[in-house]
Scaffold this motif. Structure first.
Motif: not given
Length: 357
Positions: A1-5, A268-276, A293-303
């Motif tokens: 399962x996928x995470x990304x920042x 790099x992981x598994x479907x259960x990683x994303x579900x958990x 599949x990939x879950x994504x976290x984006x870190x922003x610094x606003x103006x």
């Protein structure tokens, strides 16, 4: 399962860092049911292995990331910019390798052989017995096991499972299981085996009709829901997906406090990683994450200087991302609000909390 920042380099946002956690690509079954004629020797590399389809999927996913983040990531691999972590499974390690081949094809001085448009990039892992970040349920956690048993006896679970009882017994007979040993995990094994065989054009038994496989999918999704939710979701989260959320927020907070050169962390992981993970955040749709599949976290610094987090879900590298909104917050969510809203699923002492009451 996928995470990304990663940070959003659009409009009023300033990119700081991103992490991604993804599911491996297409694989052979991890096991199969007793009456299945397609045993382990049917598959070229045996059970649980990445297939050539899975290799192509992750190569294309790596190319997708290269195109999408071309203005953020360096055009060539830089070891100070990227860190890759995988579970200790052949299919996740190989998926990471192929993904990186699509993301970082060698250029210029990185071309070490003109006939091989690939370069080695380090992938880090720990042994399966020590894996407490990406593979759930984590080993040696009696309290989580106890919660699983309590869930199966809970009225909430029984209400959801009751309509499938007769169906599950019929499948048990077809698949070669005794009525006593049949459970949701074995039903999930039947579903997964049939799915893999269908993808690879293997013959299916006559009883594996589309309707039967559809119900098996529903039961597989119920099995995952029961593992990480239905009953005492927040406590389960602290012993599973919340561990990963904690690490993600620690990384994000470090970058916010002290911007650094590291831009990309890949898991790099598994479907259960994303579900958990998604159950911990209370954003899971109830559908099984597909390969890549990939879950994504984006870190922003606003103006105005404020740090915010955006979340997206990628379940098809050929389509756009789906926005994911943390319950109780906006999108993007102010970092401090995100931390406060997830505090209930963050373990304080995992080893202690894993002990039974």
């Amino acid at each position: 399962i996928c995470i990304q920042y990663f940070s959003h380099a659009f409009l009023s946002f300033y990119v700081l860092n991103y992490e991604q956690v993804y599911r491996h690509g297409d694989r052979s079954p991890t096991e199969t049911f007793p009456t299945d004629p397609h045993k382990e020797d049917t598959w070229p590399q045996g059970f649980g292995q990445l297939t050539t389809i899975g290799m192509q999927q992750h190569y294309e996913f790596g190319q997708f990331l290269r195109e999408r983040y071309a203005d953020f990531l360096n055009s060539t691999y830089n070891q100070q910019e990227v860190y890759i972590r995988s579970t200790d499974f052949d299919r996740t390690l190989m998926s990471a390798q192929v993904n990186l081949a699509g993301l970082y094809p060698p250029r210029g001085q990185q071309v070490w052989n003109s006939n091989v448009l690939w370069q080695p990039i380090p992938i880090h892992t720990v042994s399966k017995l020590k894996e407490k970040l990406l593979d759930f349920p984590i080993p040696d956690c009696p309290r989580f096991n106890q919660l699983q048993s309590e869930t199966s006896m809970s009225p909430e679970f029984q209400e959801k499972f009751q309509p499938y009882k007769d169906f599950s017994q019929r499948v048990a007979s077809y698949a070669g299981y005794s009525p006593e040993e049949m459970d949701l995990q074995k039903l999930a094994t039947v579903y997964d085996s049939l799915l893999c065989e269908e993808i690879h054009n293997y013959s299916l038994p006559s009883w594996a009709t589309p309707e039967t496989r559809s119900k098996l999918l529903e039961l597989t999704e119920l099995a995952e829901l029961a593992s990480f939710g239905i009953y005492r979701r927040e406590e389960k989260a602290r012993l599973s997906g919340g561990v990963l959320v904690k690490t993600i927020l620690e990384n994000i907070t470090k970058v916010a406090n002290n911007p650094q050169q590291l831009k990309l962390i890949m898991y790099s992981a598994h479907d259960t990683t994303i579900i958990a993970l998604q159950m911990a955040l209370n954003v899971w749709s109830g559908r099984l994450p597909p390969y890549c599949a990939c879950h994504i976290f984006e870190l922003y610094q606003e103006s105005n200087g404020q740090f915010t987090i955006g979340m997206y879900y990628q379940n098809d590298s050929h389509s756009d991302l789906y926005e994911v909104v943390l319950p109780g917050c906006t999108s993007p969510c102010p970092l401090q609000n995100f931390v406060e809203l997830t505090s209930g699923i963050i373990p304080k002492d995992l080893e202690e909390e894993c002990m039974t009451d």
